[in-house]
Design a protein around this motif. Sequence first.
Motif, PDB file in Angstrom:
ATOM      1  N   TYR A  39     -56.058   8.279  45.365  1.00  0.00           N
ATOM      2  CA  TYR A  39     -54.717   8.434  45.906  1.00  0.00           C
ATOM      3  C   TYR A  39     -54.027   9.514  45.067  1.00  0.00           C
ATOM      4  O   TYR A  39     -54.160   9.521  43.845  1.00  0.00           O
ATOM      5  N   LEU A  53     -50.608  11.011  43.717  1.00  0.00           N
ATOM      6  CA  LEU A  53     -49.229  10.559  43.520  1.00  0.00           C
ATOM      7  C   LEU A  53     -48.388  11.603  42.797  1.00  0.00           C
ATOM      8  O   LEU A  53     -47.533  11.275  41.977  1.00  0.00           O
ATOM      9  N   LEU A  85     -55.303  -0.429  41.769  1.00  0.00           N
ATOM     10  CA  LEU A  85     -55.179   1.019  41.699  1.00  0.00           C
ATOM     11  C   LEU A  85     -55.017   1.451  40.242  1.00  0.00           C
ATOM     12  O   LEU A  85     -54.015   1.132  39.593  1.00  0.00           O
ATOM     13  N   TYR A 111     -56.145   6.630  41.231  1.00  0.00           N
ATOM     14  CA  TYR A 111     -55.040   7.511  41.593  1.00  0.00           C
ATOM     15  C   TYR A 111     -55.015   8.668  40.602  1.00  0.00           C
ATOM     16  O   TYR A 111     -55.589   8.585  39.512  1.00  0.00           O
TER      17      TYR A 111
END
Length: 350
Positions: free
Chosen positions: A192, A194, A301, A326
């Motif tokens: 992910y 971010l 995560l 992430y």
Amino acid sequence: MKRTDITKQGHGQLHATDPEYVRLVSLISDLWEEAKAKAAVAVNTELLDANWKTGQYIVEFEQGGNPKAKYGEKLITNLAKDLTRLRGKGFSRSNLIYMRKLYLTFPKSETLSHQLTWSHYFELLKCDDPLEIQFYMKECIKEGWKVRELKRQINSSLFQRLALSTDKQGILELANQGHQVLTPEDIIHDPYVLEFTGMPQHKRYKESELEKALKANMEQFLLELGRGFAFIGRQYIIPVGSRRFKVDLVFYHAILKCYVLIDLKRAEIKHGDIGQMNLYLNYFKNEICQPDDNPPIGIVLGAKKDELLMEYALQGIDNQLFAARYQLYLPNREELQAQLNILLDNTKSK
């Protein structure tokens, strides 16, 4: 004038709160709102078609051999100067290059979607891979992305990340159909991205700081999570006996019809984190989920994960539980595209 009533001939005064008058105002207001919307669509259609047609004229002129004889490589530059002099703004060299590319990418005008604006296509055409262009075009239409959202998804290499996480045959399907959410695995990204949180990459930070940053940028986080997510809350309390646990972030997925629990880990994901999330999922199944809800999904995560350790930690768990990474910076698109090209080459050779 501050009067709010009007005079209706033969009926005396009609107050602004009169139901018939309110309905009249509403009808006229809706009429003009609809007219403006239709006008905007019509203008967008005409402008997009004109951009495509301009690209066609340029390509046909080039294919006729004219540029070599008269203008050579300066064709676009000369066009930009002359068209700007004649028509004003909108005919910069960059715009003309992308109009030409619009025609070359979509040689059949009916393949253009007028649900997207020229600004959308301008960003789409910055991608060189036809599969990537097709994917973002499908997602733009399906999700109603604004130009800013499209730019963010391209910059975060969404297509490459999703493509590399699927099987070889799934890449073409991804490009042709967009991202289909049918199973819990379909909502998982790894990693992910971010970057929108503004968290420093190398500075130490607490998990609570990351959590607050995600909540403060929830619109961007939902965009990164993908379609179907609705935010429920943060630090969701789970009472078990005399103890109270807290889930960092809780969502509900409208497509999969289930809760999605996310626990954030600042460093590497540990096997104990998997066991803790499994506890949360069991609680939700027994205490929170309604009869028509599907089993909840858990995502741990973290900044890092050991693949082998996670394989053993997740083995034997019946719940839908995933470990994902992430990163706080945008990925290198060129490196991801190179990996994707290798995967596509292997696909074609079979």
